[in-house]
Design an enzyme around this catalytic site. Structure first.
Site, PDB file in Angstrom:
ATOM      1  N   ASP A  63       0.835  -1.205   0.000  1.00  0.00           N
ATOM      2  CA  ASP A  63       0.000   0.000   0.000  1.00  0.00           C
ATOM      3  C   ASP A  63       0.873   1.258   0.000  1.00  0.00           C
ATOM      4  OD1 ASP A  63       0.843  -0.189   2.612  1.00  0.00           O
ATOM      5  OD2 ASP A  63      -1.156  -0.026   3.504  1.00  0.00           O
ATOM      6  N   SER A  64       2.205   1.068  -0.006  1.00  0.00           N
ATOM      7  CA  SER A  64       3.116   2.185  -0.274  1.00  0.00           C
ATOM      8  C   SER A  64       2.802   2.806  -1.631  1.00  0.00           C
ATOM      9  CB  SER A  64       4.578   1.706  -0.251  1.00  0.00           C
ATOM     10  OG  SER A  64       4.747   0.567  -1.079  1.00  0.00           O
ATOM     11  N   GLU A  76       9.715  -4.246  10.048  1.00  0.00           N
ATOM     12  CA  GLU A  76      10.187  -2.975   9.470  1.00  0.00           C
ATOM     13  C   GLU A  76      10.811  -2.107  10.552  1.00  0.00           C
ATOM     14  OE1 GLU A  76       7.425  -0.888   6.948  1.00  0.00           O
ATOM     15  OE2 GLU A  76       8.720   0.875   6.830  1.00  0.00           O
TER      16      GLU A  76
HETATM   17  O1  KIV Z   1       3.584  -1.109   1.577  1.00  0.00           O
HETATM   18  C1  KIV Z   1       4.788  -1.422   1.517  1.00  0.00           C
HETATM   19  O2  KIV Z   1       5.493  -1.170   0.542  1.00  0.00           O
HETATM   20  C2  KIV Z   1       5.369  -2.110   2.658  1.00  0.00           C
HETATM   21  C3  KIV Z   1       6.867  -2.204   2.690  1.00  0.00           C
HETATM   22  C4  KIV Z   1       7.434  -0.937   3.229  1.00  0.00           C
HETATM   23  C5  KIV Z   1       7.324  -3.374   3.452  1.00  0.00           C
HETATM   24  O3  KIV Z   1       4.671  -2.549   3.511  1.00  0.00           O
END
Ligand code: KIV
Length: 269
Positions: free
Chosen positions: A43-44, A179
């Site tokens: 969701d990044s 993380e």
């Molecule tokens: O949403 C994402 O990209 C993540 C990563 C930072 C692990 O959860």
């Protein structure tokens, strides 16, 4: 195609595996060519694709759309998809939204949280949904955490995180993602669970797998660059530079040369 069993075998053989975030078919194809083991449709995407300040505005429909695109582009990697903010606040929501992303092509669903997720994880696992639990810095809780910063910096906080991991693994989680935690804690948690592959981002050199946000490792992040990020694009040239950056990352993770000490957080616990 890489499966969860492959990741478990990699762990038993002490073979490190690579993971990158991905949101579209052409990047997914380049990752396939580079033999990246695992892809996270994170969701990044709210930040790197949509330009939002956090992951909070991302919808389940967004996750479905990007999961479909990535699956079309890549048949090799194990595909993990995030359930976004408040998409698993109730068990019924978790079931309906896991169905949506798995029918779009996800093989594992990722949720952010701790012991409080145990019931949800258990119901999903019993219904055939493999769950990865994301702990430590959980970006969906950024306003509770007060920012994107190192977590579990004391022995008490580290023990709480370990208790959370134990609770979700007992409930049926098949993968953990840590993380932004001290390297020592990443190593402790990875050793605690012989059958559960642990993926790290800013969790040190001891985890079984590593993940980076693809824009970060290609040097496309114009803002703050986190300590745990390395730009793998900087050393590439030519028409296949992006694919070669993915390959360089995959090989560096396998060889244990990424992360290097300067990408880790050292805290006495
Ligand atoms: O949403 C994402 O990209 C993540 C990563 C930072 C692990 O959860």
């Amino acid at each position: 195609m890489i499966s969860l069993n492959d990741l478990r075998q990699f762990k038993q053989q002490a073979k490190k595996f690579s993971c990158l975030t991905c949101y579209d078919a052409s990047m997914a194809k380049a990752m396939e060519q580079a033999e990246v083991d695992t892809i996270l449709v994170g969701d990044s995407l709210g930040m790197v694709m949509q330009g939002c300040d956090s992951t909070l505005p991302v919808s389940v429909a967004d996750m479905v759309y990007h999961t479909q695109a990535v699956r079309r582009g890549n048949k090799h990697a194990l595909l993990i998809t995030d359930l976004p903010f408040l998409a698993y606040a109730t068990v019924n929501d978790a079931i309906a939204n896991s169905r949506a992303v798995m029918q779009a092509g996800a093989q594992v669903v990722k949720l952010e949280g701790g012991a409080w997720l145990a019931d949800t994880v258990n119901v999903l696992a019993r219904n055939g949904v493999p769950v990865c639990v994301h702990l430590g810095l959980t970006p969906q809780s950024v306003h509770i955490l007060g920012g994107y910063r190192l977590q579990a910096k004391t022995r008490a906080a580290a023990d709480q995180l370990i208790a959370d991991c134990k609770a979700v693994v007992a409930a049926g989680a098949v993968l953990l993602l840590l993380e932004c935690v001290p390297e020592q804690l990443g190593q402790e948690i990875t050793s605690l669970f012989p059958d559960i592959p642990v993926i790290g981002i800013g969790a040190g050199r001891g985890t079984d797998g590593q993940v980076l946000v693809v824009q970060d490792m290609l040097g496309l992040n114009a803002g703050h660059v986190a300590r745990f990020v390395k730009n793998f694009m900087a050393e590439q040239a030519g028409e296949h530079a992006i694919r070669d950056a993915f390959k360089a990352y995959h090989l560096a993770v396998q060889a244990g040369t990424f992360p290097a000490p300067q990408h880790t957080f050292q805290v006495e616990l």
